[in-house]
Design a protein around this motif. Structure first.
Motif, PDB file in Angstrom:
ATOM      1  N   LEU A 112      -5.963  11.769   6.479  1.00  0.00           N
ATOM      2  CA  LEU A 112      -7.230  11.620   5.775  1.00  0.00           C
ATOM      3  C   LEU A 112      -8.116  10.721   6.633  1.00  0.00           C
ATOM      4  CD1 LEU A 112      -8.824  12.016   3.123  1.00  0.00           C
ATOM      5  CD2 LEU A 112      -7.751   9.932   2.312  1.00  0.00           C
ATOM      6  N   ALA A 165      -1.083   2.441   6.053  1.00  0.00           N
ATOM      7  CA  ALA A 165      -2.460   1.913   6.058  1.00  0.00           C
ATOM      8  C   ALA A 165      -2.361   0.427   5.724  1.00  0.00           C
ATOM      9  CB  ALA A 165      -3.307   2.697   5.070  1.00  0.00           C
ATOM     10  N   GLY A 166      -2.713   0.027   4.491  1.00  0.00           N
ATOM     11  CA  GLY A 166      -2.532  -1.379   4.103  1.00  0.00           C
ATOM     12  C   GLY A 166      -1.077  -1.699   3.795  1.00  0.00           C
ATOM     13  N   GLY A 167      -0.325  -0.666   3.515  1.00  0.00           N
ATOM     14  CA  GLY A 167       1.107  -0.842   3.273  1.00  0.00           C
ATOM     15  C   GLY A 167       1.464  -1.346   1.886  1.00  0.00           C
ATOM     16  N   THR A 168       0.484  -1.515   1.020  1.00  0.00           N
ATOM     17  CA  THR A 168       0.795  -2.121  -0.281  1.00  0.00           C
ATOM     18  C   THR A 168       1.517  -1.149  -1.216  1.00  0.00           C
ATOM     19  OG1 THR A 168      -1.352  -1.563  -1.204  1.00  0.00           O
ATOM     20  CG2 THR A 168      -1.164  -3.718  -0.154  1.00  0.00           C
ATOM     21  N   ASP A 169       1.536   0.109  -0.850  1.00  0.00           N
ATOM     22  CA  ASP A 169       2.327   1.072  -1.612  1.00  0.00           C
ATOM     23  C   ASP A 169       3.529   1.545  -0.794  1.00  0.00           C
ATOM     24  OD1 ASP A 169       2.676   2.595  -4.022  1.00  0.00           O
ATOM     25  OD2 ASP A 169       2.160   4.374  -2.852  1.00  0.00           O
ATOM     26  N   VAL A 170       3.297   1.814   0.480  1.00  0.00           N
ATOM     27  CA  VAL A 170       4.377   2.315   1.332  1.00  0.00           C
ATOM     28  C   VAL A 170       5.507   1.301   1.448  1.00  0.00           C
ATOM     29  CG1 VAL A 170       4.991   2.783   3.726  1.00  0.00           C
ATOM     30  CG2 VAL A 170       2.998   3.853   2.739  1.00  0.00           C
ATOM     31  N   ARG A 201       5.883   8.329   7.960  1.00  0.00           N
ATOM     32  CA  ARG A 201       4.799   8.064   7.006  1.00  0.00           C
ATOM     33  C   ARG A 201       3.671   7.365   7.727  1.00  0.00           C
ATOM     34  NH1 ARG A 201       4.798   8.372   0.993  1.00  0.00           N
ATOM     35  NH2 ARG A 201       6.629   9.648   0.741  1.00  0.00           N
ATOM     36  N   PHE A 202       2.450   7.624   7.257  1.00  0.00           N
ATOM     37  CA  PHE A 202       1.339   6.796   7.739  1.00  0.00           C
ATOM     38  C   PHE A 202       1.379   5.470   6.997  1.00  0.00           C
ATOM     39  CE2 PHE A 202      -0.601  11.067   8.584  1.00  0.00           C
ATOM     40  CZ  PHE A 202      -0.608  10.942   9.960  1.00  0.00           C
ATOM     41  N   ALA A 232      -5.441  -3.396  -8.590  1.00  0.00           N
ATOM     42  CA  ALA A 232      -4.489  -4.439  -8.190  1.00  0.00           C
ATOM     43  C   ALA A 232      -5.065  -5.835  -8.422  1.00  0.00           C
ATOM     44  CB  ALA A 232      -4.069  -4.227  -6.743  1.00  0.00           C
ATOM     45  N   ASN A 254      -5.189   4.344  -1.197  1.00  0.00           N
ATOM     46  CA  ASN A 254      -5.363   4.412  -2.641  1.00  0.00           C
ATOM     47  C   ASN A 254      -5.426   5.858  -3.118  1.00  0.00           C
ATOM     48  OD1 ASN A 254      -6.866   4.298  -5.318  1.00  0.00           O
ATOM     49  ND2 ASN A 254      -6.348   2.156  -4.938  1.00  0.00           N
ATOM     50  N   THR A 312      -6.181  -0.132   1.274  1.00  0.00           N
ATOM     51  CA  THR A 312      -7.278   0.696   1.805  1.00  0.00           C
ATOM     52  C   THR A 312      -7.653   1.819   0.841  1.00  0.00           C
ATOM     53  OG1 THR A 312      -5.830   2.288   2.874  1.00  0.00           O
ATOM     54  CG2 THR A 312      -6.410   0.314   4.159  1.00  0.00           C
ATOM     55  N   ASP A 366      -2.321  -4.986 -12.828  1.00  0.00           N
ATOM     56  CA  ASP A 366      -1.629  -3.778 -13.252  1.00  0.00           C
ATOM     57  C   ASP A 366      -2.359  -2.479 -12.915  1.00  0.00           C
ATOM     58  OD1 ASP A 366       0.483  -5.262 -14.311  1.00  0.00           O
ATOM     59  OD2 ASP A 366      -0.667  -5.666 -16.123  1.00  0.00           O
ATOM     60  N   PHE A 367      -1.537  -1.461 -12.701  1.00  0.00           N
ATOM     61  CA  PHE A 367      -2.022  -0.101 -12.451  1.00  0.00           C
ATOM     62  C   PHE A 367      -2.711   0.441 -13.705  1.00  0.00           C
ATOM     63  CE2 PHE A 367       1.101  -0.402  -9.082  1.00  0.00           C
ATOM     64  CZ  PHE A 367       0.582   0.414  -8.085  1.00  0.00           C
ATOM     65  N   LYS A 386     -11.282   1.274 -17.172  1.00  0.00           N
ATOM     66  CA  LYS A 386      -9.841   1.321 -16.897  1.00  0.00           C
ATOM     67  C   LYS A 386      -9.058   0.583 -17.970  1.00  0.00           C
ATOM     68  CE  LYS A 386      -6.463  -0.538 -13.600  1.00  0.00           C
ATOM     69  NZ  LYS A 386      -6.214  -1.076 -12.273  1.00  0.00           N
ATOM     70  N   ASP A 439      -6.768   4.090  -8.519  1.00  0.00           N
ATOM     71  CA  ASP A 439      -8.025   3.797  -9.208  1.00  0.00           C
ATOM     72  C   ASP A 439      -9.230   4.474  -8.574  1.00  0.00           C
ATOM     73  OD1 ASP A 439      -7.966   2.121 -11.576  1.00  0.00           O
ATOM     74  OD2 ASP A 439      -6.910   0.661 -10.323  1.00  0.00           O
TER      75      ASP A 439
HETATM   76  C1  LIG Z   1       1.344  -5.417  -7.549  1.00  0.00           C
HETATM   77  C2  LIG Z   1       0.586  -4.165  -7.216  1.00  0.00           C
HETATM   78  C3  LIG Z   1      -0.421  -3.766  -8.063  1.00  0.00           C
HETATM   79  C4  LIG Z   1      -1.153  -2.626  -7.780  1.00  0.00           C
HETATM   80  N1  LIG Z   1      -2.133  -2.256  -8.643  1.00  0.00           N
HETATM   81  C5  LIG Z   1      -2.878  -1.166  -8.355  1.00  0.00           C
HETATM   82  C6  LIG Z   1      -3.952  -0.777  -9.203  1.00  0.00           C
HETATM   83  O1  LIG Z   1      -4.238  -1.437 -10.193  1.00  0.00           O
HETATM   84  N2  LIG Z   1      -4.636   0.334  -8.893  1.00  0.00           N
HETATM   85  C7  LIG Z   1      -4.346   1.089  -7.790  1.00  0.00           C
HETATM   86  O2  LIG Z   1      -5.010   2.079  -7.550  1.00  0.00           O
HETATM   87  N3  LIG Z   1      -3.361   0.733  -6.968  1.00  0.00           N
HETATM   88  C8  LIG Z   1      -2.621  -0.377  -7.204  1.00  0.00           C
HETATM   89  N4  LIG Z   1      -1.619  -0.740  -6.354  1.00  0.00           N
HETATM   90  C9  LIG Z   1      -1.243   0.170  -5.258  1.00  0.00           C
HETATM   91  C10 LIG Z   1      -1.904  -0.058  -3.939  1.00  0.00           C
HETATM   92  O3  LIG Z   1      -2.046  -1.435  -3.672  1.00  0.00           O
HETATM   93  C11 LIG Z   1      -3.262   0.591  -3.817  1.00  0.00           C
HETATM   94  O4  LIG Z   1      -3.233   1.892  -4.311  1.00  0.00           O
HETATM   95  C12 LIG Z   1      -3.774   0.583  -2.382  1.00  0.00           C
HETATM   96  O5  LIG Z   1      -5.117   0.950  -2.345  1.00  0.00           O
HETATM   97  C13 LIG Z   1      -3.002   1.487  -1.464  1.00  0.00           C
HETATM   98  O6  LIG Z   1      -3.564   1.369  -0.183  1.00  0.00           O
HETATM   99  P1  LIG Z   1      -2.744   0.974   1.114  1.00  0.00           P
HETATM  100  O7  LIG Z   1      -3.675   0.964   2.242  1.00  0.00           O
HETATM  101  O8  LIG Z   1      -1.981  -0.256   0.908  1.00  0.00           O
HETATM  102  O9  LIG Z   1      -1.752   2.218   1.170  1.00  0.00           O
HETATM  103  P2  LIG Z   1      -0.392   2.420   1.932  1.00  0.00           P
HETATM  104  O10 LIG Z   1       0.701   1.800   1.149  1.00  0.00           O
HETATM  105  O11 LIG Z   1      -0.487   2.030   3.345  1.00  0.00           O
HETATM  106  O12 LIG Z   1      -0.311   3.982   1.844  1.00  0.00           O
HETATM  107  C14 LIG Z   1      -0.208   4.694   0.618  1.00  0.00           C
HETATM  108  C15 LIG Z   1       0.109   6.168   0.920  1.00  0.00           C
HETATM  109  O13 LIG Z   1      -0.962   6.795   1.552  1.00  0.00           O
HETATM  110  C16 LIG Z   1      -0.580   7.331   2.814  1.00  0.00           C
HETATM  111  N5  LIG Z   1      -1.740   7.149   3.667  1.00  0.00           N
HETATM  112  C17 LIG Z   1      -2.458   6.016   3.815  1.00  0.00           C
HETATM  113  N6  LIG Z   1      -3.544   6.233   4.563  1.00  0.00           N
HETATM  114  C18 LIG Z   1      -3.492   7.532   4.922  1.00  0.00           C
HETATM  115  C19 LIG Z   1      -4.357   8.370   5.676  1.00  0.00           C
HETATM  116  N7  LIG Z   1      -5.476   7.900   6.230  1.00  0.00           N
HETATM  117  N8  LIG Z   1      -4.027   9.662   5.828  1.00  0.00           N
HETATM  118  C20 LIG Z   1      -2.896  10.167   5.270  1.00  0.00           C
HETATM  119  N9  LIG Z   1      -2.057   9.421   4.540  1.00  0.00           N
HETATM  120  C21 LIG Z   1      -2.354   8.117   4.353  1.00  0.00           C
HETATM  121  C22 LIG Z   1       0.641   6.548   3.199  1.00  0.00           C
HETATM  122  O14 LIG Z   1       1.459   7.273   4.079  1.00  0.00           O
HETATM  123  C23 LIG Z   1       1.282   6.365   1.855  1.00  0.00           C
HETATM  124  O15 LIG Z   1       1.977   7.506   1.470  1.00  0.00           O
HETATM  125  C24 LIG Z   1      -0.879  -1.886  -6.617  1.00  0.00           C
HETATM  126  C25 LIG Z   1       0.139  -2.298  -5.755  1.00  0.00           C
HETATM  127  C26 LIG Z   1       0.862  -3.422  -6.039  1.00  0.00           C
HETATM  128  C27 LIG Z   1       1.922  -3.852  -5.087  1.00  0.00           C
END
Ligand SMILES: Cc1cc2nc3c(=O)[nH]c(=O)nc-3n(C[C@H](O)[C@H](O)[C@H](O)COP(=O)(O)OP(=O)(O)OC[C@H]3O[C@@H](n4cnc5c(N)ncnc54)[C@H](O)[C@@H]3O)c2cc1C
Ligand code: SF4
Lengths: 772, 339
Positions: B207, B32-37, B29-30, B100, B113, B109, B231-232, B223, B160
């Protein structure tokens, strides 16, 4: 007076916590430490047919695997209802119950091994509804329930002419309340570190509110004499009742340590904390109030059905509290209570901040609002008419001493501009009021026979001139270290910085019954004051030896002992003089609760040496389109006696309001049958900072005659009134009564739509009778 | 809950990242910020043994609000706070602000997102929980727990950022096995219809950036969420509008938090192009959009409520546009809200 008591002193442990230097249990490590993991049941009610452990034993890094059979003895916080075991024995009673445990060299290894344990279950009928538990069942959850039921506790109490009151009343209102379970959600998950050493001694560090109860449970279950068990309480990141019982994982860690001879640490995941629960009980009740034509309360009738989950915990007390704590702050001439608590196959409920009183308080205050409307009276005026006076006795024989509820109501009324707002704001905006009443410590200790003091404090001072306080009371973030330091420094007339509070350690601290039932300031505070006075006498005697002036003439002030005629010596001179005879000085003080309560069954439940009182006003805006309740402001008038540290009291009030609004607006342990659907802090919705309203604290209490420096409690009583104050404000805004929680926007929206279909939203009728 | 062991790779270039993804195909997996992965990893929702961290690739950090180019690694916090973004791409800024909570937004990121996993009460649970519930179609099971006998998954697209970017007509740069490609953002979400995947980006493709061309569109984002944070979305709606000489030449609406993918309502809005925005357009649009919303009961709030709020947002946001338009303030005026 030295002015330390009563002043806004910041928490003495604040800098450590804010800087991250404070040590919590999960921060502690010992050489050779192992990590424990608990295997949990995926079934809610099932017989354990077999367990296959060998695969886990063969995993790399694993030192021990244990099951409930290793130490099957049951325990529980109340000696009369011991129905928990460290791990399931023979059968599981809720999904998430521990069935086996592993100790290994890393958390990962322990978890890997835990996953290798295969358990075969034979499903049993599941019970999710306490109504079904109270009826005849095909399978008992615990063998000791009466007959073929799953009832855990039943209470019946009746005082005064209840039937007659309801027969002759001019007005009767009924509230059918329904409340889901909510849980503490303390920031720090539970954690424990146990070390059983070859000298047959056990030391346990745990995030606990009551080291003393844990001490006893460890000794009993593991069969180690109490004098060879030592419990140490590091910093605790919040408890709210959730760390008040001895908990299974604490015993498991000790058992694993005994098995391996090595220290074992267990840190629960957030999800595991949800399964541990012991939170506020899901409740359904029917509450009736009777009043005469002038609005004098005549009778109060309550029938409560409480979902206890799979264990008793504090539940027997809860069952009483649901009834008895709802009478105050009102004068009620007739009172009947029927309460039942049923076992179900859900994580056990227990004590949570404002234990047992929140749900009934909600319906009580809503009922009074309804009654006011029937009488076309201002709800403030109706309350004024029915308050208990100071220094009186309630129908169920609670002794009331200081009581400033009238001042509370007057203060919140004036500050909120109630008279210009009630029933006068436009549709969608509203204002509501509710009162409260809570114990300053449970008068009857849970364990002590023969009676010992509820709290004892020891002081020690050596050549360095610093006073060390030894107490078994737990600072769980509420600030009891600060309060005890203030009290000791006040009496001894020395700066706060000369006082230090030793960590709670059962080897050195005298017994205190811990941090629950809002008892610490009152009981430990009184003990601390006595201990400090004892110490001061030693100093005064030394001052007499030095100066030749009678000891009674010396007053402690500003680090000195001063007598009339400009005689003054530093406290250290006195200390060093006194030390000539026997080295370091020690002193001791204790608090013994008075004998209170009637002679009937359950009479002691709810008795307390003092009670806090409250009157809150809340102003809301209801977005009728989106169903959202915006709480704009809360005026929180509270009688905690004399606030020993107004800043800490305000912190407790604000925190309580945050917690209470969480329960009102969003929190819910959501079940599908016996399955908990939201065991995470994202899906279990505590109040977010965005929803937190402005709070104005009004500390209007008078000194309590028995409290330390006149103080009562402020830890729990500030919570209950906020829920009904907001609910009553919502009614004022849109004319909708809510008697089921939580008031999430979708449910509010549905109710608004129904109301609109039935004739539209409008303001409820205004009172006819003048407010006063 | 602890993640199974994994190896972390930290490539310094896009080429290196794509090569690594190819090498560990199926087990990678890629990050990025890791907040979902990472929460997914802790819960055993994905069990890959390789994570490719994207934070060290300079090209992914491009942040050029003037040209409308945002690298995938752009943090949500910078989209939320940047004054140029706020002025030119209002809905983007509002959406970032509504995602979030503040702490998460500093690491979360834009790329992550857009590709965030779909959500469902029965899926966003620990391994223990899901096993005790015998899994579901989306993870380690055979049945959907929400729609009985359902042969597809209804997990909800909950990012979002996609709705506002779709409403503004964004394109994305993608580095795939066949090299660099640029396409409309909606291609990333079609065909849709099954919540097992939240997007259609081929495995191993990266991406790179998001491009917004027109800074003169009026836009809004609203939203619905259970609480003010974190919350999501339980339903969200973004609108992008532009009129030249009183006639619509850009009119796009995208809905999030309702279906398995963000819904772009082109077939509803396209017929109005060339006509002026009016009350009639508002009425017809609200009604048609309402008919396309079919939430299922797999989030916190009641489905009829979610549907109601989204259409309500649409109506009030369009009404606000109309009100501004009558004052001839047609572009870059902040609008939208978080409900
Ligand atoms: C408590 C909590 C609340 C949240 N609330 C919200 C909310 O209200 N709204 C919302 O939208 N999100 C929410 N989130 C989810 C998340 O924080 C966001 O969606 C965030 O923007 C994801 O970005 P990231 O960089 O952390 O993604 P990551 O976790 O790093 O990646 C997410 C996915 O994208 C893939 N990916 C990332 N970058 C790339 C790239 N460049 N190319 C290909 N694949 C890629 C990863 O492999 C993974 O599958 C929440 C999360 C938590 C823990
Ligand atoms: S919608 Fe059905 S298949 Fe999809 S995640 Fe939820 S329960 Fe599983």
């Amino acid at each position: 007076m030295n002015g330390i008591v009563g002043s806004r002193v910041p928490l003495v442990d604040g800098p450590l916590k804010a800087s991250g230097s404070a040590l919590y249990t999960a921060d502690l490590t010992l050489p050779g430490m192992l990590h424990g993991a608990i295997v949990r049941s995926p079934e809610a009610h099932a017989r354990i047919v077999s367990m296959e452990l060998w695969r886990a034993m063969e995993e790399p890094g694993v030192s021990a695997v244990i099951t409930g059979d290793s130490y099957p003895r049951s325990f529980g916080v109340l000696p009369i209802t011991r129905d928990e075991t460290m791990l399931a024995v023979g059968k599981v009673r809720f999904r998430g119950e521990g069935v086996a445990a592993v100790a290994a060299t890393s958390p990962e290894a322990a978890q890997r091994a835990a996953r290798q344990i295969k358990v075969i279950y034979e499903r049993l009928p599941e019970y999710e509804d306490p109504e079904a538990s109270a009826a005849t069942v095909t399978e008992k959850i615990h063998a000791h329930s009466p007959g073929m039921t799953n009832l855990q506790k039943e209470v019946r109490q009746e005082f005064g002419p209840v039937e007659e009151a309801f027969r002759t009343a001019a007005h009767v209102v009924t509230v059918r309340g329904k409340f889901p379970g909510v849980t503490h959600a303390a920031l720090e998950p539970h954690a424990v570190l146990a070390h059983y050493t070859p000298d047959d001694r056990l030391t346990v560090w745990s995030s606990t509110q009551v080291p003393h109860y844990l001490h006893r449970a460890l000794s009993e279950v593991l069969d180690i004499p109490e004098h060879r068990v030592r419990v140490i309480k590091p910093e605790v990141g919040g408890g709210f009742g959730g760390k008040g019982d001895p908990m299974p994982h604490e015993i498991v860690a000790a058992a694993l340590s005994r098995e391996t001879g090595r220290p074992v640490r267990i840190v629960l995941s957030r999800e595991e904390v949800f399964y541990l629960n012991h939170g506020r009980h899901p409740t359904r009740h029917t509450l009736k109030l009777a009043a005469d034509a002038e609005g004098h309360l005549m009778g109060f009738d309550l029938d409560a059905l409480i979902d206890g989950g799979a264990a008793s915990s504090f539940g027997t007390v809860t069952t009483y509290y649901n009834g008895v704590l709802a009478t105050g702050p009102y004068r009620i001439p007739a009172f009947r209570y029927h309460g039942r608590r049923g076992y179900t196959n859900r994580p056990a409920s227990g004590a949570m901040r404002a234990h047992g009183s929140v749900n009934t308080r909600y319906s009580m205050e809503v009922a009074i609002d309804m009654l006011a409307e029937e009488l076309r009276m201002d709800p403030m005026a109706l309350r004024m008419r029915n308050f208990l006076s100071p220094h009186t006795t309630t129908i169920n024989e609670f002794r009331i001493t200081s009581n400033s509820v009238v001042r509370c109501l007057e203060a919140s009324r004036a500050r909120s501009s109630w008279d210009t707002k009630y029933r006068k704001l436009p549709v969608g905006r509203g204002i509501g009021v509710a009162c409260g009443f809570f114990i300053s410590g449970s008068n009857s200790p849970i364990h002590f026979t023969p009676p010992f003091p509820q709290s004892t404090v020891h002081l020690k001072i050596d050549v360095d001139g610093g006073v060390t306080i030894h107490s078994g009371a737990s600072d769980i973030g509420q600030g009891s270290k600060t309060i005890v330091s203030q009290i000791v420094a006040e009496v001894l007339g020395i700066p706060l910085a000369r006082v230090r509070v030793a960590a709670v350690d059962t080897d050195s601290a005298p017994v205190d019954l811990g941090s629950y039932s809002s008892r610490v300031t009152f009981m430990m505070g009184n003990a601390a004051r006595c201990a400090a006075e004892d110490m001061l006498r030693q100093w005064q005697k030394a001052a007499e030896e030095i100066t030749g002036r009678p000891s009674a003439e010396f007053r402690a002030h500003d680090g000195r002992l001063e007598a009339p005629g400009n005689i003054s010596i530093s406290y250290l001179e006195a200390v060093h003089q006194a030390m000539r005879h026997h080295g370091a000085l020690q002193s001791s003080g204790a608090y013994e609760s008075p004998s209170l309560g009637g002679k009937f069954k359950g009479a002691r439940a709810g008795t307390s040496p003092a009670y806090s009182f409250a009157a809150y006003v809340a102003e809301v805006e209801v977005d009728v389109d989106l169903g959202r309740i915006h709480v704009k402001k809360v005026w929180a008038a509270f009688d905690c006696g004399r606030p020993l540290n107004p800043m800490l009291v305000e912190g407790q009030i604000e925190g309580s309001i945050h917690m209470g609004l969480g329960q009102l607006l969003g929190e819910e342990m959501r079940y599908r049958g016996t399955r908990l659907m939201n065991p995470s802090l994202l899906e279990y919705r505590t109040l977010s900072p965005v929803e937190m309203p402005e709070v104005e604290c009004l500390l209007v209490g008078e000194e309590d005659p028995e409290g330390p420096f006149g103080a009562k409690e402020a830890g729990e009583g500030p919570l209950p009134p906020v829920l009904p104050a907001v609910a009553n404000a919502v009614y004022d805004a849109v004319g909708l009564r809510f008697t089921e929680l939580p008031l999430t926007p979708d449910r509010v929206w549905r109710a608004l739509r129904q109301k609109e279909r039935g004739g539209g939203l409008q303001k409820p009728p205004a009172p006819k009778v003048d407010a006063r | 809950m602890l993640a199974d062991p994994f190896e972390l790779h930290e490539p310094a270039s896009i080429a290196e990242a794509v090569a690594l993804a190819k090498r560990y195909c199926g087990d990678v997996r890629f990050l990025a910020g890791g907040t979902d992965v990472l929460p997914g990893l802790f819960r055993g929702l994905h069990t890959v043994r390789h994570l490719i961290y994207l934070g060290r690739i300079p090209e992914l950090h491009v942040f050029d609000p003037i040209r409308g180019v945002f690298g995938a690694q752009t943090s949500m916090a910078s989209l939320e706070r940047d004054p140029v973004v706020r002025q030119r791409f209002v809905a983007v800024s509002l959406a970032a602000h509504a995602a979030a909570g503040p702490a998460l937004r500093t690491s979360a990121t834009l790329g992550g997102n857009l590709l965030v996993d779909t959500r469902c009460t029965f899926y966003d649970q620990s391994r223990f929980w899901r096993e005790a519930n015998e899994g579901c179609l989306k993870a380690d099971g055979t049945e959907c727990r929400v729609v009985s006998q359902g042969s597809r998954c209804y997990a909800v697209y909950s990012g979002d950022m996609a709705p506002p970017l779709l409403a503004l007509g964004a394109t994305v740069d993608i580095e795939g096995l066949e090299g660099r490609d640029s396409k409309p953002l909606e291609d990333l979400y079609s065909p849709g219809g099954d919540g097992r995947l939240s997007h259609a980006l081929p495995e191993g493709a990266l991406l790179v950036a998001v491009r917004l061309r027109d800074p003169n569109l009026w836009s809004s984002y609203s939203k619905l969420r259970a609480r003010g944070a974190p919350d999501f979305p339980e339903g969200s709606i973004a609108i992008g509008i532009h009129e030249t000489d009183g006639r619509l030449d850009h009119f796009r609406i995208a809905v999030g938090g309702i279906d398995t993918r963000p819904l772009v309502m082109n077939e509803i809005t396209r017929p109005w192009l060339g006509k002026p925005m009016s009350d009639e357009v508002v009425e017809a649009t609200v009604e048609s959009v309402g008919r396309r919303l079919h939430p299922v009961a797999n989030t916190a709030l009641l489905t009829d409520y979610r549907k109601h709020v989204v259409t309500r947002f649409l109506r009030t946001d369009l009404a606000r546009y109309l009100a501004l338009r009558s004052k001839e303030l047609t572009s870059s005026t902040p609008a939208g809200r978080v409900g």
